[in-house]
Write a protein that holds these residues in place. Structure first.
Motif, PDB file in Angstrom:
ATOM      1  N   SER B  69       0.833  -1.213   0.000  1.00  0.00           N
ATOM      2  CA  SER B  69       0.000   0.000   0.000  1.00  0.00           C
ATOM      3  C   SER B  69       0.863   1.256   0.000  1.00  0.00           C
ATOM      4  O   SER B  69       0.569   2.221  -0.710  1.00  0.00           O
ATOM      5  N   ILE B  70       1.921   1.237   0.823  1.00  0.00           N
ATOM      6  CA  ILE B  70       2.795   2.413   0.907  1.00  0.00           C
ATOM      7  C   ILE B  70       3.443   2.665  -0.455  1.00  0.00           C
ATOM      8  O   ILE B  70       3.454   3.792  -0.970  1.00  0.00           O
ATOM      9  N   PHE B  71       3.941   1.572  -1.052  1.00  0.00           N
ATOM     10  CA  PHE B  71       4.594   1.703  -2.363  1.00  0.00           C
ATOM     11  C   PHE B  71       3.609   2.259  -3.412  1.00  0.00           C
ATOM     12  O   PHE B  71       3.898   3.225  -4.107  1.00  0.00           O
ATOM     13  N   LEU B  72       2.419   1.660  -3.447  1.00  0.00           N
ATOM     14  CA  LEU B  72       1.412   2.094  -4.434  1.00  0.00           C
ATOM     15  C   LEU B  72       0.957   3.528  -4.168  1.00  0.00           C
ATOM     16  O   LEU B  72       0.818   4.338  -5.089  1.00  0.00           O
ATOM     17  N   PHE B  74       2.543   5.959  -2.752  1.00  0.00           N
ATOM     18  CA  PHE B  74       3.548   6.946  -3.136  1.00  0.00           C
ATOM     19  C   PHE B  74       3.685   7.032  -4.646  1.00  0.00           C
ATOM     20  O   PHE B  74       3.785   8.124  -5.207  1.00  0.00           O
ATOM     21  N   ALA B  75       3.665   5.855  -5.303  1.00  0.00           N
ATOM     22  CA  ALA B  75       3.811   5.848  -6.762  1.00  0.00           C
ATOM     23  C   ALA B  75       2.645   6.599  -7.406  1.00  0.00           C
ATOM     24  O   ALA B  75       2.839   7.467  -8.274  1.00  0.00           O
ATOM     25  N   ILE B  76       1.432   6.289  -6.977  1.00  0.00           N
ATOM     26  CA  ILE B  76       0.260   6.928  -7.594  1.00  0.00           C
ATOM     27  C   ILE B  76       0.063   8.336  -7.036  1.00  0.00           C
ATOM     28  O   ILE B  76      -0.396   9.227  -7.748  1.00  0.00           O
ATOM     29  N   GLY B  80      -0.751  11.705  -8.825  1.00  0.00           N
ATOM     30  CA  GLY B  80      -2.028  12.330  -8.507  1.00  0.00           C
ATOM     31  C   GLY B  80      -1.913  13.666  -7.793  1.00  0.00           C
ATOM     32  O   GLY B  80      -2.918  14.306  -7.500  1.00  0.00           O
ATOM     33  N   ARG B  81      -0.679  14.092  -7.480  1.00  0.00           N
ATOM     34  CA  ARG B  81      -0.523  15.313  -6.700  1.00  0.00           C
ATOM     35  C   ARG B  81      -0.835  16.552  -7.501  1.00  0.00           C
ATOM     36  O   ARG B  81      -1.121  17.606  -6.955  1.00  0.00           O
ATOM     37  N   ARG B  82      -0.733  16.453  -8.819  1.00  0.00           N
ATOM     38  CA  ARG B  82      -0.908  17.616  -9.683  1.00  0.00           C
ATOM     39  C   ARG B  82      -2.390  17.897  -9.918  1.00  0.00           C
ATOM     40  O   ARG B  82      -3.206  16.984  -9.931  1.00  0.00           O
ATOM     41  N   ALA B  83      -2.690  19.150 -10.129  1.00  0.00           N
ATOM     42  CA  ALA B  83      -4.092  19.539 -10.335  1.00  0.00           C
ATOM     43  C   ALA B  83      -4.510  19.300 -11.787  1.00  0.00           C
ATOM     44  O   ALA B  83      -5.175  20.123 -12.394  1.00  0.00           O
ATOM     45  N   SER B  84      -4.035  18.190 -12.350  1.00  0.00           N
ATOM     46  CA  SER B  84      -4.384  17.856 -13.730  1.00  0.00           C
ATOM     47  C   SER B  84      -5.592  16.915 -13.728  1.00  0.00           C
ATOM     48  O   SER B  84      -6.059  16.506 -12.668  1.00  0.00           O
ATOM     49  N   TRP B  85      -6.067  16.556 -14.922  1.00  0.00           N
ATOM     50  CA  TRP B  85      -7.223  15.665 -14.971  1.00  0.00           C
ATOM     51  C   TRP B  85      -6.852  14.270 -14.466  1.00  0.00           C
ATOM     52  O   TRP B  85      -7.680  13.566 -13.895  1.00  0.00           O
ATOM     53  N   CYS B 128      -6.469  -0.590   3.139  1.00  0.00           N
ATOM     54  CA  CYS B 128      -5.404   0.253   3.703  1.00  0.00           C
ATOM     55  C   CYS B 128      -4.941   1.330   2.725  1.00  0.00           C
ATOM     56  O   CYS B 128      -4.612   2.446   3.109  1.00  0.00           O
ATOM     57  N   TYR B 129      -4.924   0.982   1.427  1.00  0.00           N
ATOM     58  CA  TYR B 129      -4.252   1.797   0.429  1.00  0.00           C
ATOM     59  C   TYR B 129      -4.927   3.144   0.153  1.00  0.00           C
ATOM     60  O   TYR B 129      -4.264   4.178   0.076  1.00  0.00           O
ATOM     61  N   PHE B 130      -6.265   3.127   0.049  1.00  0.00           N
ATOM     62  CA  PHE B 130      -6.925   4.363  -0.400  1.00  0.00           C
ATOM     63  C   PHE B 130      -6.857   5.522   0.609  1.00  0.00           C
ATOM     64  O   PHE B 130      -6.531   6.638   0.205  1.00  0.00           O
ATOM     65  N   PRO B 131      -7.074   5.265   1.888  1.00  0.00           N
ATOM     66  CA  PRO B 131      -6.889   6.392   2.822  1.00  0.00           C
ATOM     67  C   PRO B 131      -5.452   6.899   2.801  1.00  0.00           C
ATOM     68  O   PRO B 131      -5.204   8.105   2.881  1.00  0.00           O
ATOM     69  N   LEU B 132      -4.518   5.962   2.657  1.00  0.00           N
ATOM     70  CA  LEU B 132      -3.101   6.326   2.607  1.00  0.00           C
ATOM     71  C   LEU B 132      -2.816   7.171   1.365  1.00  0.00           C
ATOM     72  O   LEU B 132      -2.140   8.207   1.428  1.00  0.00           O
ATOM     73  N   LEU B 133      -3.368   6.741   0.243  1.00  0.00           N
ATOM     74  CA  LEU B 133      -3.166   7.471  -1.024  1.00  0.00           C
ATOM     75  C   LEU B 133      -3.679   8.908  -0.902  1.00  0.00           C
ATOM     76  O   LEU B 133      -3.006   9.862  -1.311  1.00  0.00           O
TER      77      LEU B 133
END
Lengths: 329, 248
Positions: B69-72, B74-76, B80-85, B128-133
């Protein structure tokens, strides 16, 4: 301030009078079912919706059951006065000192069956289980029943492959499991419809037919309520049995289906119709048995099975808590 | 650290069990509703070793699921951090999938992966992954103007540098989020075992529920608490090490 005090006083008196009148007319009780609203609770819903409870001066709140609901605990905690529990639940609770009594047995035959593809395998007796993969819910009463069958027919543990089942039927649909536990009058109908649509033949294995008479849903109440208000318990039992009698009468089929549809809007009409037809012989298998009759021998067998499998630490003398001889007229 | 956390857990657990026992005697409830202290003790003794193995089985899946989850995340999260589509799409997908009840999704997972280890791991990761993401996206999308302005003005800013700056400046927040999500990994694994597996402590709890055996459930909850405390302490220690290293 004085005026407000008067208003509160009047409202208080009015509320007290209203509650007293309601209490005088109808005894308010809560009835916790074992499972969700479906054909297995047709008589309970019928008694409620068709005014049978009201005719007996009972104000009954029928509450749906579910996997995390336990009527026995609710009786002890005072959340319900009557409930439905399976025999293994009752025996386990009694062995742990729960002060409950059984006042009626709803299913004369256990609805738990195992569905299998009759076009692929033949199951004429439990001896045909050898080498098959059979679904059981570990810890559930289907595991107890299957182990009782295996013991009765001398099947060694390794001779069948027990498969842990869950909520979905994918392993059975995929053919990984040969026999899957179902309630014949609920999921059994749905699975049969699905497989028959895809051209497969199905059949159901009944443990009852091979001598394992493990009792299913029964109506319970607390020993305290029976001792303190036997008339109320008797009236409830009588109303409930009337409800079941009317719901199971073939002439009332459409009325019963309408009641079921009122509570269970998701199940298609044709399925409800079939589920009701499958429920009838489980509630009243023949004219020799009355609806609600307690089969003491079957209860004793259920207790023995649980003792043999060490599910209870010692005998509970179950016949002592079976109170089926209340007046019904 | 573990010692302190363990003490706190045992205190809370003991308070919970004592209130149950108090309720039992005050309301005159049978052992079926709430077992007596002796019954609980005997059950703990009889299931302890078996449940310990079950919890260990659950814990290693939870740790593995948490790492994935941590790896995914951070990778995603970097994407996803950018205000792009794409960022907006990832966020919308994360919110929607998080809202799905796992019991409804589980049958689809069984069809795709069977009912073994992979299904258990996937369900744990999904919970676990989605709240972390979402936390990672939120942290990495927050500009550190005081630092970033210099690199932007000199034309040396690229996405790698931006992520490094934001991660470095928010290292404490990130370690807190990772430690916090460990409990989600544990919960996710137990839920997965409850609905999808035939191993682990979640599976044992399911059987105990079928048997209405509260003593077994209490024993399982105790061991889950201990193992979660152990894992959280290990993560906190690792977080401290990382923070100290970055500060140097």
């Amino acid at each position: 301030m004085n005026r407000i005090g008067k208003i509160i006083g009047i409202l208080g008196i009015a509320g007290y009078v209203l509650l007293s009148v309601r209490g005088y007319c109808d005894d308010a009780v809560t009835y916790r079912l074992k499972w969700l609203f479906n054909a297995s609770v047709a008589g309970d819903l019928y008694a409620d919706a068709q005014g049978v409870f009201t005719a007996h001066k009972l104000d009954v709140t029928v509450k749906e059951g579910g996997p995390e609901r336990d009527a026995i605990k609710e009786l002890e905690l005072g959340y319900a006065q009557f409930g439905v529990a399976s025999a293994d639940q009752v025996i386990r609770a009694v062995s742990m000192g729960s002060p409950i009594v059984v006042i009626a047995q709803l299913f004369q035959k256990n609805p738990l069956h195992w569905v299998y593809r009759s076009g692929k395998i033949a199951i004429n007796s439990p001896l045909d289980f050898k080498g098959k993969t059979i679904g059981v819910t570990y810890g559930g009463n289907d595991e107890t029943i299957m182990r009782a069958l295996m013991a009765r027919f001398g099947l060694a543990k390794g001779s069948v492959n027990l498969y842990s089942v869950r909520y979905d039927y994918t392993p059975f649909y995929e053919g990984k499991v040969d026999l899957w536990p179902v309630y014949i009058n609920a999921q059994g109908v749905i699975i049969r419809e699905k497989l028959e649509k895809s051209g497969e033949k199905v059949a159901f294995f009944s443990p009852d037919a091979f001598g394992v008479r493990f009792v299913a849903n029964s109506v319970i109440t607390s020993r305290k309520l029976l001792d303190e208000k036997p008339e109320l318990v008797n009236r409830f039992r009588q109303a409930l049995i009337e409800g079941w009698q009317e719901a199971m009468a073939p002439g009332n089929a459409e009325k019963t289906i309408a009641v079921l549809r009122q509570f269970d809007k998701d199940t298609p009409l044709t399925t409800v119709r079939e589920q009701l037809a499958e429920t009838r012989p489980l509630i009243q298998p023949g004219s020799e048995k009355d609806i609600g009759q307690i089969d003491v021998a079957a209860w004793e067998q259920t207790e023995h099975i649980m003792l043999d499998q060490k599910l209870i630490p010692g005998p509970v003398h179950i016949a002592q808590i079976l109170k089926g001889n209340l007046k019904t007229d | 650290m573990f010692h302190k956390r363990l003490q706190q857990f045992v205190l809370v657990y003991a308070a919970g069990v004592l209130s149950l026992i108090l309720m039992k005697y005050l309301l005159h409830l049978s052992d079926y509703v709430i077992p007596g202290p002796l019954e609980i003790w005997h059950t703990v003794l009889s299931v302890f070793v078996r449940y310990l193995w079950n919890v260990a089985d659950t814990l290693w899946i939870a740790v593995l699921g948490h790492l994935i989850s941590i790896f995914l995340a951070f990778a995603i999260g970097v994407a996803g951090r950018r205000a792009s589509w794409i960022g907006s799409l990832i966020r919308a997908a994360a919110y929607n999938i998080q809202a799905y009840p796992m019991v409804a999704v589980a049958p689809i997972i069984f069809i795709l992966l069977g009912d073994g280890l992979l299904a258990r791991l996937l369900i744990a990761v999904m919970i676990c992954y989605f709240p972390l993401l979402l936390s990672v996206i939120s942290i990495l999308s927050e500009p550190v103007d005081s630092v970033e302005h210099f690199y932007e003005a000199t034309g040396r800013m690229n996405w790698r540098l931006q992520v490094r700056i934001r991660a470095y400046e928010n290292i404490h927040k990130l370690t807190t989020v990772i430690v916090g999500s460990a409990t989600m990994a544990m919960v996710g694994t137990i839920v997965a075992e409850f609905v999808a597996a035939d191993a682990g402590i979640g599976y044992s709890i399911r059987i105990a529920l079928y048997q209405s055996d509260l003593s077994k459930i209490l024993a399982a909850l105790f061991l889950i608490g201990i193992s979660t405390s152990l894992y959280l302490t290990a993560l906190e220690w690792a977080g401290d090490v990382v923070e100290r290293k970055f500060q140097v």
